[in-house]
Design a protein around this motif. Structure first.
Motif, PDB file in Angstrom:
ATOM      1  N   LEU A   1      -3.348  12.058  -1.757  1.00 16.83           N
ATOM      2  CA  LEU A   1      -1.855  12.184  -1.203  1.00 16.83           C
ATOM      3  C   LEU A   1      -1.394  13.667  -1.538  1.00 16.83           C
ATOM      4  CD1 LEU A   1       0.367  10.985  -0.061  1.00 16.83           C
ATOM      5  CD2 LEU A   1       1.152   9.801  -2.145  1.00 16.83           C
ATOM      6  N   GLN A   2      -1.742  13.992  -2.858  1.00 19.08           N
ATOM      7  CA  GLN A   2      -1.628  15.453  -3.236  1.00 19.08           C
ATOM      8  C   GLN A   2      -1.835  16.355  -2.407  1.00 19.08           C
ATOM      9  OE1 GLN A   2      -3.001  16.309  -7.226  1.00 19.08           O
ATOM     10  NE2 GLN A   2      -1.042  17.218  -7.871  1.00 19.08           N
TER      11      GLN A   2
ATOM     12  N   SER B   1       0.708  -1.140   0.007  1.00 21.73           N
ATOM     13  CA  SER B   1      -0.076  -0.031   0.034  1.00 21.73           C
ATOM     14  C   SER B   1       1.010   1.379   0.002  1.00 21.73           C
ATOM     15  CB  SER B   1      -0.988  -0.068   1.080  1.00 21.73           C
ATOM     16  OG  SER B   1      -1.811   1.161   1.410  1.00 21.73           O
ATOM     17  N   PRO B   2       1.529   1.618  -1.033  1.00 22.95           N
ATOM     18  CA  PRO B   2       2.322   2.815  -1.293  1.00 22.95           C
ATOM     19  C   PRO B   2       1.784   4.208  -0.760  1.00 22.95           C
ATOM     20  CG  PRO B   2       2.310   1.516  -3.104  1.00 22.95           C
ATOM     21  CD  PRO B   2       1.328   0.940  -2.334  1.00 22.95           C
ATOM     22  N   THR B   3       0.505   4.262  -1.208  1.00 24.57           N
ATOM     23  CA  THR B   3       0.005   5.465  -0.654  1.00 24.57           C
ATOM     24  C   THR B   3      -0.072   5.752   0.905  1.00 24.57           C
ATOM     25  OG1 THR B   3      -2.090   4.749  -1.063  1.00 24.57           O
ATOM     26  CG2 THR B   3      -1.029   6.102  -2.803  1.00 24.57           C
ATOM     27  N   THR B   4      -0.320   4.440   1.572  1.00 18.48           N
ATOM     28  CA  THR B   4      -0.394   4.541   2.962  1.00 18.48           C
ATOM     29  C   THR B   4       1.069   5.037   3.427  1.00 18.48           C
ATOM     30  OG1 THR B   4      -2.031   2.915   2.804  1.00 18.48           O
ATOM     31  CG2 THR B   4      -1.111   3.377   4.929  1.00 18.48           C
ATOM     32  N   LEU B   5       1.992   4.475   3.036  1.00 23.62           N
ATOM     33  CA  LEU B   5       3.477   4.808   3.703  1.00 23.62           C
ATOM     34  C   LEU B   5       3.738   6.143   3.087  1.00 23.62           C
ATOM     35  CD1 LEU B   5       5.969   4.019   4.642  1.00 23.62           C
ATOM     36  CD2 LEU B   5       6.647   3.089   2.397  1.00 23.62           C
ATOM     37  N   LEU B   6       3.395   6.616   2.008  1.00 26.75           N
ATOM     38  CA  LEU B   6       3.555   8.120   1.571  1.00 26.75           C
ATOM     39  C   LEU B   6       3.068   8.910   2.385  1.00 26.75           C
ATOM     40  CD1 LEU B   6       4.405   7.200  -2.359  1.00 26.75           C
ATOM     41  CD2 LEU B   6       5.942   7.534  -0.614  1.00 26.75           C
ATOM     42  N   GLY B   7       1.690   8.760   2.463  1.00 26.44           N
ATOM     43  CA  GLY B   7       0.875   9.610   3.581  1.00 26.44           C
ATOM     44  C   GLY B   7       1.610   9.780   4.866  1.00 26.44           C
ATOM     45  N   TYR B   8       1.949   8.587   5.418  1.00 26.42           N
ATOM     46  CA  TYR B   8       2.771   8.803   6.669  1.00 26.42           C
ATOM     47  C   TYR B   8       4.070   9.566   6.607  1.00 26.42           C
ATOM     48  CZ  TYR B   8       4.961   6.914  10.945  1.00 26.42           C
ATOM     49  OH  TYR B   8       5.508   6.735  12.329  1.00 26.42           O
ATOM     50  N   VAL B   9       4.713   9.484   5.618  1.00 28.59           N
ATOM     51  CA  VAL B   9       6.025  10.304   5.193  1.00 28.59           C
ATOM     52  C   VAL B   9       5.708  11.417   5.113  1.00 28.59           C
ATOM     53  CG1 VAL B   9       8.103  10.355   3.816  1.00 28.59           C
ATOM     54  CG2 VAL B   9       7.161   7.998   4.545  1.00 28.59           C
ATOM     55  N   ALA B  10       4.627  11.936   4.426  1.00 28.18           N
ATOM     56  CA  ALA B  10       4.262  13.269   4.146  1.00 28.18           C
ATOM     57  C   ALA B  10       3.887  14.068   5.516  1.00 28.18           C
ATOM     58  CB  ALA B  10       3.045  13.394   3.324  1.00 28.18           C
ATOM     59  N   ALA B  11       3.400  13.388   6.262  1.00 31.85           N
ATOM     60  CA  ALA B  11       2.968  14.024   7.469  1.00 31.85           C
ATOM     61  C   ALA B  11       4.334  14.335   8.488  1.00 31.85           C
ATOM     62  CB  ALA B  11       2.163  13.163   8.486  1.00 31.85           C
ATOM     63  N   ARG B  12       5.548  13.646   8.044  1.00 33.48           N
ATOM     64  CA  ARG B  12       6.597  13.828   8.841  1.00 33.48           C
ATOM     65  C   ARG B  12       7.710  14.617   8.374  1.00 33.48           C
ATOM     66  NH1 ARG B  12       7.616   9.918  12.865  1.00 33.48           N
ATOM     67  NH2 ARG B  12       9.915   9.764  12.125  1.00 33.48           N
ATOM     68  N   THR B  13       7.423  15.064   6.939  1.00 38.26           N
ATOM     69  CA  THR B  13       8.341  15.705   6.209  1.00 38.26           C
ATOM     70  C   THR B  13       7.765  17.072   5.661  1.00 38.26           C
ATOM     71  OG1 THR B  13       7.831  14.513   4.183  1.00 38.26           O
ATOM     72  CG2 THR B  13       9.691  13.709   5.604  1.00 38.26           C
ATOM     73  N   GLU B  14       8.724  17.754   5.227  1.00 35.65           N
ATOM     74  CA  GLU B  14       8.174  19.198   4.858  1.00 35.65           C
ATOM     75  C   GLU B  14       8.449  19.468   3.297  1.00 35.65           C
ATOM     76  OE1 GLU B  14       9.673  22.118   7.349  1.00 35.65           O
ATOM     77  OE2 GLU B  14       8.358  21.731   8.974  1.00 35.65           O
ATOM     78  N   LYS B  15       9.800  19.069   2.832  1.00 37.96           N
ATOM     79  CA  LYS B  15      10.112  19.410   1.383  1.00 37.96           C
ATOM     80  C   LYS B  15      10.321  18.289   0.644  1.00 37.96           C
ATOM     81  CE  LYS B  15      12.496  23.626   2.933  1.00 37.96           C
ATOM     82  NZ  LYS B  15      13.910  24.159   2.877  1.00 37.96           N
ATOM     83  N   LEU B  16      10.457  16.878   1.271  1.00 39.08           N
ATOM     84  CA  LEU B  16      10.706  15.666   0.379  1.00 39.08           C
ATOM     85  C   LEU B  16       9.586  15.582  -0.567  1.00 39.08           C
ATOM     86  CD1 LEU B  16      12.827  13.737   0.841  1.00 39.08           C
ATOM     87  CD2 LEU B  16      11.378  12.187   2.122  1.00 39.08           C
ATOM     88  N   ILE B  17      10.108  15.102  -1.745  1.00 40.42           N
ATOM     89  CA  ILE B  17       8.978  14.628  -2.846  1.00 40.42           C
ATOM     90  C   ILE B  17       8.815  13.263  -2.824  1.00 40.42           C
ATOM     91  CG2 ILE B  17       8.730  14.479  -5.326  1.00 40.42           C
ATOM     92  CD1 ILE B  17      10.381  16.999  -5.612  1.00 40.42           C
ATOM     93  N   LEU B  18       7.403  12.727  -2.848  1.00 42.39           N
ATOM     94  CA  LEU B  18       7.084  11.540  -2.559  1.00 42.39           C
ATOM     95  C   LEU B  18       6.898  10.749  -3.905  1.00 42.39           C
ATOM     96  CD1 LEU B  18       4.765  12.409   0.441  1.00 42.39           C
ATOM     97  CD2 LEU B  18       7.308  11.663   0.454  1.00 42.39           C
ATOM     98  N   SER B  19       7.279   9.549  -4.315  1.00 44.25           N
ATOM     99  CA  SER B  19       7.105   8.888  -5.467  1.00 44.25           C
ATOM    100  C   SER B  19       7.016   7.492  -5.191  1.00 44.25           C
ATOM    101  CB  SER B  19       8.248   9.312  -6.355  1.00 44.25           C
ATOM    102  OG  SER B  19       7.915   8.703  -7.486  1.00 44.25           O
TER     103      SER B  19
END
Length: 355
Positions: A91-92, A52-70
């Motif tokens: 996710l966007q 479930s990539p978007t679950t992981l990337l959503g979690y990472v999004a909440a813990r970062t400010e500038k990192l691009i997620l892919s």
């Protein structure tokens, strides 16, 4: 969930998922800080866990400010394009636009029947599903009928893309010229996972994409958006890097029990050595594909323990990436564009609307 060949210990699913999110990393400093992009794969079979990539990337999004997620990659042939459209638009919004999408077919054949598809239809599935995905992001109401899924009548994917701008797409492929052509046709980016193949194959794929990008009227070949994969293992001294990494290489599920480490590093872009050796070899990739916009590195694999992965991220972020940024900027041709961002895509859309 690869066993560590030096200890025989296999991490649990929970450990691997938490390690991917780096939630157990150093508390005072995130090793991602110097880096630009975090990307995760999608797999649906053991021993892999990132289903479930978007679950992981959503979690990472909440813990970062500038990192691009892919993603590397989203399975365009087995995932429903309606769900892809909605998941990545969501996710966007959560990440304030810091999202790319990399569609691909994956490298696990059995996943196709698990999701009701025929692997022999992989290329037609990729074409049709992506064509629908584009429409779902760009049209508020979609009427659609195709070959591989039920028709849509008056359908609106929600939420709509942030600011009306869909995520930038880099089509991922190792071996399929049809996918390079698809990327070129739409004026999207192309990502060659530069891990297992010799440089000449990578060159042919990138050149094909660049030629066809120009043929379809999106710009010059040099203006096409190219990305590369890569994999490294580093220590201060190259001999220490080779000695430490050899058992992980020899027993890795992907390339273990095959060519020697020396043969594999000679024939593919795998670099095991000092930070300076990684810098020199990565800079040489321009000789293969021309000036390009994204370089990803496979860091967490082959059973490496979390402590070692974090050390590798430190070396990458502190000693390698700053030098690569500086050297890639030297002599950067003016006609080669920067990698698209949400801000740049939004600006371009506003300019088109104003005209």
């Amino acid at each position: 969930m690869t066993s560590d060949p030096t200890t025989g210990r296999t991490p649990s699913e929970h450990e691997r998922i938490k390690a991917m999110s780096l939630s157990r990393s150093r508390r005072r400093r995130c090793p991602w800080t110097p880096l630009d992009v975090f990307a995760t794969g999608e797999h649906h079979s053991p021993p892999f866990v990132p289903s479930s990539p978007t679950t992981l990337l959503g979690y990472v999004a909440a813990r970062t400010e500038k990192l691009i997620l892919s993603t590397v990659t989203t399975l365009i042939t087995t995932d429903d394009p309606v769900k892809i459209a909605e998941d990545f638009a969501m996710l966007q919004h959560l990440a304030d636009g810091r999202v790319d999408l990399m569609p691909g077919r994956g490298n696990t054949g059995p996943v196709h029947p698990w999701f009701g598809q025929d692997i022999r239809q992989g290329i037609p599935l990729a074409r049709e599903n992506y064509a629908l995905l584009r429409r779902l992001w760009r049209e508020d109401v979609v009427d659609w009928e195709g070959t591989f899924r039920t028709p849509l009548q008056g359908f609106t994917a929600t939420p709509r893309p942030l600011d009306g701008v869909p995520p930038f797409v880099r089509h991922g492929s190792i071996r399929s010229p049809e996918i390079a052509e698809q990327a070129a046709f739409y004026g999207d980016g192309f990502f060659h996972n530069n891990i297992f193949w010799p440089a000449e194959h990578t060159r042919r794929m990138a050149q094909l994409y660049r030629r066809r990008y120009a043929h379809h009227g999106h710009g010059t070949p040099e203006q096409a958006i190219v990305g590369l994969g890569g994999q490294v293992f580093m220590r201060k001294n190259s001999q220490d890097a080779v000695r430490e990494f050899r058992p992980y290489f020899n027993y890795a599920p992907v390339y273990g029990h095959g060519p020697s480490l020396e043969d594999f590093t000679e024939q593919t872009p795998l670099t095991v050595g000092s930070p300076q050796q990684v810098i020199e070899r990565t800079l040489a990739f321009r000789e293969t594909v021309g000036d390009y916009q994204r370089q990803l590195f496979l860091m967490d694999h082959a059973g490496l323990p979390l402590k070692t992965v974090l050390e590798q991220l430190d070396i990458l972020g502190e000693e390698v990436v700053p030098v690569l940024r500086e050297e890639f900027a030297k002599g950067h041709p003016a006609e080669v564009p920067d990698a698209p961002t949400h801000a740049s895509l939004l600006k371009a859309q506003e300019e088109v609307n104003a005209a």
